[in-house]
Design a protein around this motif. Structure first.
Motif, PDB file in Angstrom:
ATOM      1  N   ASN A 202       0.817  -1.204   0.000  1.00  0.00           N
ATOM      2  CA  ASN A 202       0.000   0.000   0.000  1.00  0.00           C
ATOM      3  C   ASN A 202       0.850   1.254   0.000  1.00  0.00           C
ATOM      4  O   ASN A 202       2.013   1.239   0.434  1.00  0.00           O
ATOM      5  N   MET A 203       0.257   2.324  -0.483  1.00  0.00           N
ATOM      6  CA  MET A 203       0.876   3.628  -0.372  1.00  0.00           C
ATOM      7  C   MET A 203       0.845   4.076   1.084  1.00  0.00           C
ATOM      8  O   MET A 203       0.101   3.536   1.903  1.00  0.00           O
ATOM      9  N   MET A 204       1.663   5.054   1.409  1.00  0.00           N
ATOM     10  CA  MET A 204       1.557   5.680   2.720  1.00  0.00           C
ATOM     11  C   MET A 204       0.194   6.367   2.817  1.00  0.00           C
ATOM     12  O   MET A 204      -0.322   6.877   1.820  1.00  0.00           O
ATOM     13  N   TYR A 205      -0.363   6.386   4.011  1.00  0.00           N
ATOM     14  CA  TYR A 205      -1.673   7.024   4.196  1.00  0.00           C
ATOM     15  C   TYR A 205      -1.623   7.990   5.377  1.00  0.00           C
ATOM     16  O   TYR A 205      -1.010   7.697   6.413  1.00  0.00           O
ATOM     17  N   MET A 206      -2.312   9.121   5.233  1.00  0.00           N
ATOM     18  CA  MET A 206      -2.374  10.135   6.285  1.00  0.00           C
ATOM     19  C   MET A 206      -3.807  10.643   6.414  1.00  0.00           C
ATOM     20  O   MET A 206      -4.390  11.109   5.438  1.00  0.00           O
ATOM     21  N   PRO A 207      -4.409  10.560   7.613  1.00  0.00           N
ATOM     22  CA  PRO A 207      -5.744  11.131   7.802  1.00  0.00           C
ATOM     23  C   PRO A 207      -5.685  12.653   7.911  1.00  0.00           C
ATOM     24  O   PRO A 207      -4.713  13.212   8.429  1.00  0.00           O
ATOM     25  N   ILE A 208      -6.721  13.303   7.411  1.00  0.00           N
ATOM     26  CA  ILE A 208      -6.871  14.750   7.533  1.00  0.00           C
ATOM     27  C   ILE A 208      -7.852  15.013   8.665  1.00  0.00           C
ATOM     28  O   ILE A 208      -8.994  14.535   8.634  1.00  0.00           O
ATOM     29  N   VAL A 209      -7.418  15.767   9.676  1.00  0.00           N
ATOM     30  CA  VAL A 209      -8.304  16.055  10.807  1.00  0.00           C
ATOM     31  C   VAL A 209      -8.433  17.563  10.990  1.00  0.00           C
ATOM     32  O   VAL A 209      -7.443  18.261  11.191  1.00  0.00           O
ATOM     33  N   ASP A 210      -9.635  18.056  10.857  1.00  0.00           N
ATOM     34  CA  ASP A 210      -9.931  19.464  11.120  1.00  0.00           C
ATOM     35  C   ASP A 210     -10.428  19.532  12.556  1.00  0.00           C
ATOM     36  O   ASP A 210     -11.595  19.267  12.842  1.00  0.00           O
ATOM     37  N   ILE A 211      -9.538  19.869  13.460  1.00  0.00           N
ATOM     38  CA  ILE A 211      -9.794  19.656  14.883  1.00  0.00           C
ATOM     39  C   ILE A 211     -10.762  20.643  15.512  1.00  0.00           C
ATOM     40  O   ILE A 211     -11.142  20.478  16.676  1.00  0.00           O
ATOM     41  N   GLN A 212     -11.189  21.660  14.781  1.00  0.00           N
ATOM     42  CA  GLN A 212     -12.193  22.581  15.321  1.00  0.00           C
ATOM     43  C   GLN A 212     -13.547  22.403  14.650  1.00  0.00           C
ATOM     44  O   GLN A 212     -14.449  23.223  14.832  1.00  0.00           O
ATOM     45  N   LYS A 213     -13.676  21.332  13.894  1.00  0.00           N
ATOM     46  CA  LYS A 213     -14.960  20.992  13.292  1.00  0.00           C
ATOM     47  C   LYS A 213     -15.394  19.633  13.810  1.00  0.00           C
ATOM     48  O   LYS A 213     -14.577  18.767  14.089  1.00  0.00           O
ATOM     49  N   GLU A 214     -16.695  19.454  13.937  1.00  0.00           N
ATOM     50  CA  GLU A 214     -17.234  18.263  14.585  1.00  0.00           C
ATOM     51  C   GLU A 214     -16.737  16.966  13.960  1.00  0.00           C
ATOM     52  O   GLU A 214     -16.287  16.046  14.655  1.00  0.00           O
ATOM     53  N   LYS A 215     -16.818  16.868  12.631  1.00  0.00           N
ATOM     54  CA  LYS A 215     -16.421  15.626  11.971  1.00  0.00           C
ATOM     55  C   LYS A 215     -14.924  15.378  12.106  1.00  0.00           C
ATOM     56  O   LYS A 215     -14.474  14.250  12.299  1.00  0.00           O
ATOM     57  N   GLY A 216     -14.131  16.435  11.994  1.00  0.00           N
ATOM     58  CA  GLY A 216     -12.695  16.289  12.110  1.00  0.00           C
ATOM     59  C   GLY A 216     -12.271  15.871  13.505  1.00  0.00           C
ATOM     60  O   GLY A 216     -11.403  15.004  13.667  1.00  0.00           O
ATOM     61  N   LYS A 217     -12.891  16.466  14.509  1.00  0.00           N
ATOM     62  CA  LYS A 217     -12.568  16.092  15.890  1.00  0.00           C
ATOM     63  C   LYS A 217     -12.975  14.648  16.160  1.00  0.00           C
ATOM     64  O   LYS A 217     -12.247  13.900  16.829  1.00  0.00           O
ATOM     65  N   ALA A 218     -14.137  14.250  15.620  1.00  0.00           N
ATOM     66  CA  ALA A 218     -14.590  12.869  15.819  1.00  0.00           C
ATOM     67  C   ALA A 218     -13.630  11.874  15.173  1.00  0.00           C
ATOM     68  O   ALA A 218     -13.331  10.816  15.742  1.00  0.00           O
ATOM     69  N   LEU A 219     -13.121  12.213  13.978  1.00  0.00           N
ATOM     70  CA  LEU A 219     -12.172  11.326  13.311  1.00  0.00           C
ATOM     71  C   LEU A 219     -10.881  11.230  14.123  1.00  0.00           C
ATOM     72  O   LEU A 219     -10.342  10.137  14.335  1.00  0.00           O
ATOM     73  N   PHE A 220     -10.378  12.360  14.588  1.00  0.00           N
ATOM     74  CA  PHE A 220      -9.166  12.373  15.399  1.00  0.00           C
ATOM     75  C   PHE A 220      -9.356  11.542  16.665  1.00  0.00           C
ATOM     76  O   PHE A 220      -8.513  10.707  17.024  1.00  0.00           O
ATOM     77  N   ASP A 221     -10.484  11.749  17.343  1.00  0.00           N
ATOM     78  CA  ASP A 221     -10.764  11.004  18.570  1.00  0.00           C
ATOM     79  C   ASP A 221     -10.824   9.504  18.308  1.00  0.00           C
ATOM     80  O   ASP A 221     -10.399   8.701  19.143  1.00  0.00           O
ATOM     81  N   SER A 222     -11.336   9.114  17.125  1.00  0.00           N
ATOM     82  CA  SER A 222     -11.448   7.679  16.829  1.00  0.00           C
ATOM     83  C   SER A 222     -10.068   7.031  16.721  1.00  0.00           C
ATOM     84  O   SER A 222      -9.872   5.886  17.136  1.00  0.00           O
ATOM     85  N   TYR A 223      -9.099   7.768  16.169  1.00  0.00           N
ATOM     86  CA  TYR A 223      -7.739   7.232  16.098  1.00  0.00           C
ATOM     87  C   TYR A 223      -7.153   7.059  17.497  1.00  0.00           C
ATOM     88  O   TYR A 223      -6.531   6.037  17.810  1.00  0.00           O
TER      89      TYR A 223
END
Length: 321
Positions: A202-223
């Motif tokens: 696989n290629m390298m992968y990096m998640p994008i997290v917008d930490i001041q938006k609800e969806k981004g914070k939720a994604l970050f928290d899930s990691y």
């Protein structure tokens, strides 16, 4: 925190050639730095290549940042009507090409990349961004052409491309550059895991997290909650009214991932005074960039690569061993 390594070991397989023996070319050396969370080397990613001097996402724009000594070139991809991946940020080509002139006798013609064949795309000339009226003789490159250009010379960050993961991966495998390509996205952990488990490399992968938006914070928290440790996080935030960015950097460092920030415009890095233009106008780039180094940032996407690379090199932060 216990690390759940299964997903990210799949990522690491793609670059085993980089971490298990001495790198044999510059792109491998750069990929090894991406995989090293303790390195003090600060990786410079160039947004759409050197778009100030060449049409964005063009081969000369890529060649230019390679000559500057950049580590990563960020590109955007879309698929043509005949299923070819080309480099284009927008979903249509009106801003970046002379589409209106070429198809002036066909006012109903769609300018969407997905509605144009590769031959039609190649009939268009690219615009230079400082002055839309200036038309270059350059044509929009395919992803294949871009990867052939960058192979062994610089790593590639593919934006707007995760939906084409399987197709991109097949191409990188054919060209032997899988370990030199970083793809990013906002998909849930489970989706990324399933996609990667479908392939031996696989290629390298990096998640994008917008930490001041609800969806981004939720994604970050899930990691964090699941203990999944990616190579890096791309962190976006709109303002410094709270400690969201500072807190995120601390948690990422504790987890053992690298931190990528975008200084290309203020809305992605905390507001006015925190971006590339502020660094340029300040006279001393360190008045902007030092704050990120102090927080442990080691990957910066910039629109002013010469300025950033020069400042980093002066401070011993941009010299590949």
């Amino acid at each position: 925190m216990k690390k759940v390594l299964g997903l990210w070991l799949l990522c690491a397989c793609a670059v085993s050639c980089c971490v298990n023996h001495t790198a044999v070319n510059r792109a491998e050396a750069i990929a090894a730095e991406i995989h090293n969370p303790t390195s003090k080397y600060v990786l410079v990613a160039c947004h759409r290549g050197d778009w100030r001097n060449w049409p964005e996402n063009s081969i000369p724009a890529i060649e230019s940042v390679i000559s500057m000594g950049a580590d990563i070139v960020e590109i955007d991809i879309h698929m043509t009507a005949d299923s070819v991946l080309v480099l284009c940020h927008d979903s249509d080509v009106r801003r970046t090409t002379n589409f209106r002139k070429v198809f002036r006798d066909d006012p109903g013609k769609s300018a969407k990349v997905c509605d144009l064949t590769l031959a039609e795309i190649k009939s268009l000339s690219l615009n230079r961004m400082h002055q839309a009226a200036v038309i270059d003789t350059l044509r929009m490159p395919t992803l294949r052409e871009a990867l052939e250009c960058t192979r062994g010379r610089i790593c590639v960050n593919i934006d707007k491309g995760y939906d084409y993961y399987d197709m991109v991966l097949a191409l990188t495998e054919e060209l032997g550059v899988t370990g030199q390509v970083l793809i990013k996205g906002k998909k849930p952990i489970e989706v990324v895991k399933a996609d990667m488990e479908a392939h031996p490399h696989n290629m390298m992968y990096m998640p994008i997290v917008d930490i001041q938006k609800e969806k981004g914070k939720a994604l970050f928290d899930s990691y964090l909650e699941q203990g999944v440790v990616p190579l890096a996080y791309e962190v976006c935030w709109q303002n410094n009214d709270d400690d969201a960015f500072v807190s995120a950097c601390r948690l990422i460092r504790e987890q053992g991932s690298k931190i990528w920030v975008n200084t290309i415009w203020a809305s992605l890095c905390g507001g006015d005074g925190n971006d590339d233009d502020a660094a340029f106008l300040a006279g001393d780039p360190g008045k902007v960039y030092q704050q990120y180094i102090d927080k442990g940032v080691s990957m910066i996407q910039t629109d002013r690569p010469e300025l950033l690379i020069g400042w980093l090199a002066k401070h011993g932060l941009h010299s590949l061993k």
